[in-house]
Design an enzyme around this catalytic site. Structure first.
Site, PDB file in Angstrom:
ATOM      1  CG  HIS A 177      -4.430  -1.271  -1.200  1.00  0.00           C
ATOM      2  ND1 HIS A 177      -5.058  -0.040  -1.212  1.00  0.00           N
ATOM      3  CD2 HIS A 177      -3.897  -1.406   0.037  1.00  0.00           C
ATOM      4  CE1 HIS A 177      -4.885   0.544  -0.036  1.00  0.00           C
ATOM      5  NE2 HIS A 177      -4.196  -0.258   0.738  1.00  0.00           N
TER       6      HIS A 177
ATOM      7  CE  LYS B 168      -7.538  -0.305   2.000  1.00  0.00           C
ATOM      8  NZ  LYS B 168      -7.055  -1.357   2.873  1.00  0.00           N
TER       9      LYS B 168
ATOM     10  CB  SER C 270      -0.952   0.004   1.192  1.00  0.00           C
ATOM     11  OG  SER C 270      -0.206  -0.002   2.396  1.00  0.00           O
TER      12      SER C 270
HETATM   13  C1  PLP Z   1      -7.010  -1.784   4.267  1.00  0.00           C
HETATM   14  C2  PLP Z   1      -6.362  -3.098   4.494  1.00  0.00           C
HETATM   15  C3  PLP Z   1      -6.811  -3.969   5.485  1.00  0.00           C
HETATM   16  C4  PLP Z   1      -7.880  -3.587   6.467  1.00  0.00           C
HETATM   17  O1  PLP Z   1      -9.145  -3.590   5.888  1.00  0.00           O
HETATM   18  P1  PLP Z   1     -10.420  -3.255   6.798  1.00  0.00           P
HETATM   19  O2  PLP Z   1     -11.526  -4.018   6.166  1.00  0.00           O
HETATM   20  O3  PLP Z   1     -10.602  -1.772   6.747  1.00  0.00           O
HETATM   21  O4  PLP Z   1     -10.113  -3.742   8.170  1.00  0.00           O
HETATM   22  C5  PLP Z   1      -6.213  -5.203   5.584  1.00  0.00           C
HETATM   23  N1  PLP Z   1      -5.207  -5.568   4.760  1.00  0.00           N
HETATM   24  C6  PLP Z   1      -4.736  -4.743   3.805  1.00  0.00           C
HETATM   25  C7  PLP Z   1      -3.636  -5.198   2.922  1.00  0.00           C
HETATM   26  C8  PLP Z   1      -5.291  -3.479   3.645  1.00  0.00           C
HETATM   27  O5  PLP Z   1      -4.816  -2.659   2.710  1.00  0.00           O
END
Ligand code: PLP
Length: 395
Positions: free
Chosen positions: A209, A240, A181
């Site tokens: 992502h 996301k 990320s």
């Molecule tokens: C954003 C993210 C998470 C967390 O996701 P949530 O559903 O908001 O808890 C977990 N792993 C990765 C790789 C992320 O980018």
């Protein structure tokens, strides 16, 4: 002796003195390319709203209908009396979208990763993790009793050493982010799968992502790399690209899902995604699967941003993902990145600067995230603000 409260105040002061205090900006509008904050309107380039579905009218309408037909809350965890038909439908739809046998919903992907390792791995097993994996993976791995191995980001020689060292374990699981990320780099999934097969390991990918925006139909990094049938487990988020509300999942074989339903602590002991969000996410997944036009627009926007920024002399990490790291290397980089991001907000463009400890020392950056809902004019306005703020901050 210091009181409890004074001790905490000291810690907060140290965070502040280190310039590391994170502050929330308050939105007064829905999420989107154009937002309003308490300080005025802004063009938003730091959301995970890759496909622009966070405030899509069909998603919002579905959530409204879900609220009307299923009510506000479940008032129960899933296995007692908190499972609506729609929860199960969403799980099946996630599995169908990703091409797995089944899927299990969690309140978040953080919780999905918190459940996974503890359930699947014991002290007889081994887990091998990329050094830049998400915090939820690091925490999830800590909850399991498995032997832990770590390789440097995307270093396949390092992974092979870990696999060799883990031989003799009952099970070996490799876990990687599909997209990292802070850099927008892809995990080398084909090489990872090759090594996994050679050493008898299973592969899990957290595609938070990527799902919705990367690969054919947005099915994620395994689909992009042509290894969907060689990746054993996928985790991901509904927070996301897939509508951006909340919820997470593990997708994989029936056995993985069934075992998590019996033993996954965040599944057993925490309420599931609220019914209205389930209804919205189901539509978001449908739109994402059919969203070739959105993915094409996202790619166009990312490519335009990358080429215009490079032309203007900014240093970008290479790649094609809509996460684009604009680098400010060196001793003064952290200050520069922070000053430019702050100045850009005055110009009405919202981006975020990251520095140590979130990224390595000397590798400060402003991370820009493109969305399919940005127009060409939005992208240009962002680049223009970068140029203007760089001139103002460095002159
Ligand atoms: C954003 C993210 C998470 C967390 O996701 P949530 O559903 O908001 O808890 C977990 N792993 C990765 C790789 C992320 O980018």
């Amino acid at each position: 002796m210091m009181t409890f409260r004074d001790q905490l105040r000291d810690e907060l002061d140290a965070i502040e003195a280190g310039g590391l205090t994170k502050r929330e900006r308050l939105l007064t509008s829905p999420q989107g390319p154009h937002i309003t904050t308490a300080n005025g309107p802004a063009l938003n380039f730091c959301a995970n709203n890759y496909l622009g579905l966070a405030n899509h009218p069909e998603v919002v309408a579905a959530a409204h209908e879900g609220l009307d037909t299923m009510g506000f809350g479940t008032a129960s965890v899933r296995f007692i009396c908190g499972t609506h038909e729609a929860h199960r439908e969403l799980e099946k739809e996630i599995a169908a979208y990703l091409g797995t046998e089944d899927a299990i919903l969690f309140p978040s992907c953080f919780d999905a990763n918190g459940a996974l390792f503890e359930v699947l791995l014991t002290a007889e097993d081994a887990v091998i993790s990329d050094s830049l994996n998400h915090a939820s993976i690091i925490d999830g791995v800590r909850l399991s009793k498995a032997k832990r191995f770590r390789y440097e980001n995307r270093d396949m020689a390092g992974l092979e050493e870990c696999l060799a060292a883990a031989q003799g374990s009952r099970r070996i699981l490799i876990i990687t982010d599909g997209v990292f990320s802070m850099d927008g780099y892809f995990a080398p999934l084909e090489e990872i799968c090759d090594l996994a097969e050679q050493y008898g390991a299973a592969v899990a990918v957290d595609d938070s992502h990527a799902t919705g925006l990367i690969g054919p139909r947005g099915a994620g990094t395994p689909a992009r790399a042509g290894v969907s049938d060689r990746v054993d487990i996928l985790t991901g988020t509904l927070g996301k690209a897939l509508g951006g509300a909340s919820g997470g999942y593990v997708a994989g074989s029936r056995e993985v899902v069934d075992l998590l339903k019996q033993r996954g602590r965040p599944y057993l002991f925490s309420n599931a995604v609220a019914p209205s969000l389930v209804a919205g996410a189901r539509v978001a997944i449908r739109l994402a699967a059919a969203g070739d036009d959105r993915r094409a627009q996202l790619d166009t926007n990312a490519a335009r941003f990358r080429s215009r920024m490079a032309e203007a002399g900014f240093e970008l990490l290479p790649g094609s993902h809509p996460i684009i790291a604009v680098m400010f290397p060196g001793d003064d980089g952290a200050r520069q990145a922070a000053a430019i991001a702050e100045d850009m907000l005055k110009l009405g463009v919202y981006v975020t600067a990251f520095s140590f400890p979130v990224v390595p020392k000397g590798q400060a950056r402003i991370r820009v995230q493109l969305s399919a809902s940005h127009s060409e004019a939005d992208v240009d306005a962002c680049v223009d603000a970068f140029i203007a703020s760089r001139d103002r901050v460095t002159s």
